[in-house]
Design an enzyme around this catalytic site. Structure first.
Site, PDB file in Angstrom:
ATOM      1  N   SER A 134       0.798  -1.225   0.000  1.00  0.00           N
ATOM      2  CA  SER A 134       0.000   0.000   0.000  1.00  0.00           C
ATOM      3  C   SER A 134       0.831   1.277   0.000  1.00  0.00           C
ATOM      4  O   SER A 134       0.340   2.337  -0.387  1.00  0.00           O
ATOM      5  CB  SER A 134      -0.940   0.022   1.216  1.00  0.00           C
ATOM      6  OG  SER A 134      -0.201  -0.039   2.425  1.00  0.00           O
TER       7      SER A 134
ATOM      8  N   HIS B 230       0.122   5.179   7.031  1.00  0.00           N
ATOM      9  CA  HIS B 230       0.800   5.710   5.845  1.00  0.00           C
ATOM     10  C   HIS B 230       1.247   7.158   6.019  1.00  0.00           C
ATOM     11  O   HIS B 230       0.501   7.979   6.554  1.00  0.00           O
ATOM     12  CB  HIS B 230      -0.131   5.598   4.633  1.00  0.00           C
ATOM     13  CG  HIS B 230      -0.587   4.204   4.378  1.00  0.00           C
ATOM     14  ND1 HIS B 230      -1.805   3.724   4.813  1.00  0.00           N
ATOM     15  CD2 HIS B 230       0.032   3.162   3.766  1.00  0.00           C
ATOM     16  CE1 HIS B 230      -1.927   2.452   4.471  1.00  0.00           C
ATOM     17  NE2 HIS B 230      -0.829   2.085   3.838  1.00  0.00           N
TER      18      HIS B 230
ATOM     19  N   ASP C 133      -2.718   8.645   7.628  1.00  0.00           N
ATOM     20  CA  ASP C 133      -3.685   7.748   8.262  1.00  0.00           C
ATOM     21  C   ASP C 133      -2.929   6.865   9.258  1.00  0.00           C
ATOM     22  O   ASP C 133      -1.742   7.104   9.515  1.00  0.00           O
ATOM     23  CB  ASP C 133      -4.476   6.956   7.204  1.00  0.00           C
ATOM     24  CG  ASP C 133      -3.641   5.911   6.460  1.00  0.00           C
ATOM     25  OD1 ASP C 133      -2.486   5.653   6.861  1.00  0.00           O
ATOM     26  OD2 ASP C 133      -4.149   5.343   5.472  1.00  0.00           O
TER      27      ASP C 133
END
Length: 370
Positions: A40, A334, A331
């Site tokens: 991600s 990240h 977040d």
């Protein structure tokens, strides 16, 4: 240093031509192609096209992206591949391989195969169900090469891949979303942490050799960040604002062994194919002293809920900071776009403590003169 059989990058980019369906010919831009693999941290939207919960295709993701819309990037704005792409002269970021828009001349720019939730191991991220595990990302890379060959011919396709820059970012999920996912996880019962790290490294080595055999000749390999210090881990495992000791121990074991493994591969190959990016140190700089980099905090996520905004997902119902540039983390897991920019600056120009055996600016200068 590149393989002796490689011709000049500048010559290649000048002469590679792309035949459009209508018969017109467009010269390839004077920039090398860029391929991205991993999780991600570098996914630009492949998971939008998969039936998985590991996705970032809803607001407020993308709130600072040029379109102000979510794209599938796990960021408020640009991610690391976007920023590296700008630095190496790409006119646009490589598209997610699964995007329906990935066709025609877009193939010449490169491709992003990354998929949120994956790890080095196939059993990492099983809770996300339908994601592009690393073996599948490499299968899609083979498929890409066939598609490219049909457009420009096998010889030019081979050159494009050989001359490309490759980024691979994977490994953190093997700890966060596998070994430490639940107490007494299957992998933690099977291996003590030092043995598990060795196992992951050995499997990673196999992936990288597969990537090399598929034609990759310049590969940036990032380590894990300080996994125990992200807001999610502070919320779930930290004590009084301190980082998770177990995850920090995992990072301290994993990252040096990753560097040693890459050095060994380069020695075996006889070329500096694999470049190690010490992203743990890059992150640690602003995590340990956020104000020196213009952040108000490196503990609290901009978007989230619960302690440190570290619990659950970032959604439209979450707490949302008004100024993302003041937060090191977007977040619970990240980095923010600003933090990504700091990381990419070190990738480009960092000393040997950050980039080994050389930084990306040096690589670009060397390769352009060959």
């Amino acid at each position: 240093m590149l393989m002796a059989s490689s011709s000049k990058f500048s010559d290649f980019s000048m002469f590679l031509l792309f035949l459009l369906p209508f018969g017109s010919i467009v010269p390839l831009a004077d920039a090398r192609a860029f391929f991205i693999f991993g999780d991600s941290l570098v996914d630009s939207g492949n998971n939008n096209y998969l039936a998985t919960t590991a996705r970032a295709d809803s607001p407020p993701y993308g709130i600072d992206y040029p379109s102000r819309r979510p794209t599938g990037r796990f960021s408020n704005g640009l991610n690391i591949p976007d920023l590296i792409g700008q630095k190496i002269g790409l006119s646009e970021s490589p598209l997610p391989y699964l995007s329906p828009d990935f066709n025609g001349k877009k193939l010449l720019i490169g491709a992003n195969f990354a998929s949120a939730g994956v790890g080095v191991l196939n059993d990492t991220g099983v809770q996300f169900v339908n994601i592009l595990r690393m073996y599948r990302q490499l299968e899609l890379f083979q498929e890409y090469k066939r598609r490219l060959s049909s457009q420009v011919g096998s010889k030019q396709a081979h050159k494009l891949v050989n001359h490309a820059l490759v980024l691979i970012t994977v490994g953190g999920n093997d700890f966060v979303n596998n070994y430490y996912l639940v107490p007494y996880s299957a992998r933690s019962r099977q291996y003590k942490l030092p043995e598990y790290v060795k196992f992951v490294i050995s499997e990673y080595r196999r992936l990288l050799m597969r990537l090399y055999k598929l034609g990759a000749r310049r590969v940036l390999v990032t380590g894990t960040g300080p996994m125990g210090c992200v807001p999610a881990e502070l919320a779930m495992r930290g004590t009084n604002g301190s980082c998770s000791e177990e995850l920090q121990r995992a990072a301290s074991l994993y990252n040096p062994q990753l560097v040693n493994m890459l050095n060994g591969l380069n020695k075996q190959i006889g070329k500096d194919v694999f470049i190690s990016a010490n992203t743990q140190r890059m992150h640690n700089d602003f995590v340990s002293n956020p104000r020196a980099f213009g952040f108000v905090t490196s503990q609290i996520a901009c978007c989230g809920q619960g302690p440190y905004n570290g619990l659950g997902l970032c959604t439209q119902l979450s707490n949302l900071c008004p100024n993302r540039a003041l937060y090191a983390f977007w977040d619970p897991f990240h980095p923010s776009e600003k933090a990504n920019r700091l990381i990419v600056e070190q990738i480009m120009t960092g000393s040997n403590e950050y980039m080994h055996p050389m930084n990306l600016s040096t690589i670009m200068a060397m390769d352009s003169s060959i």
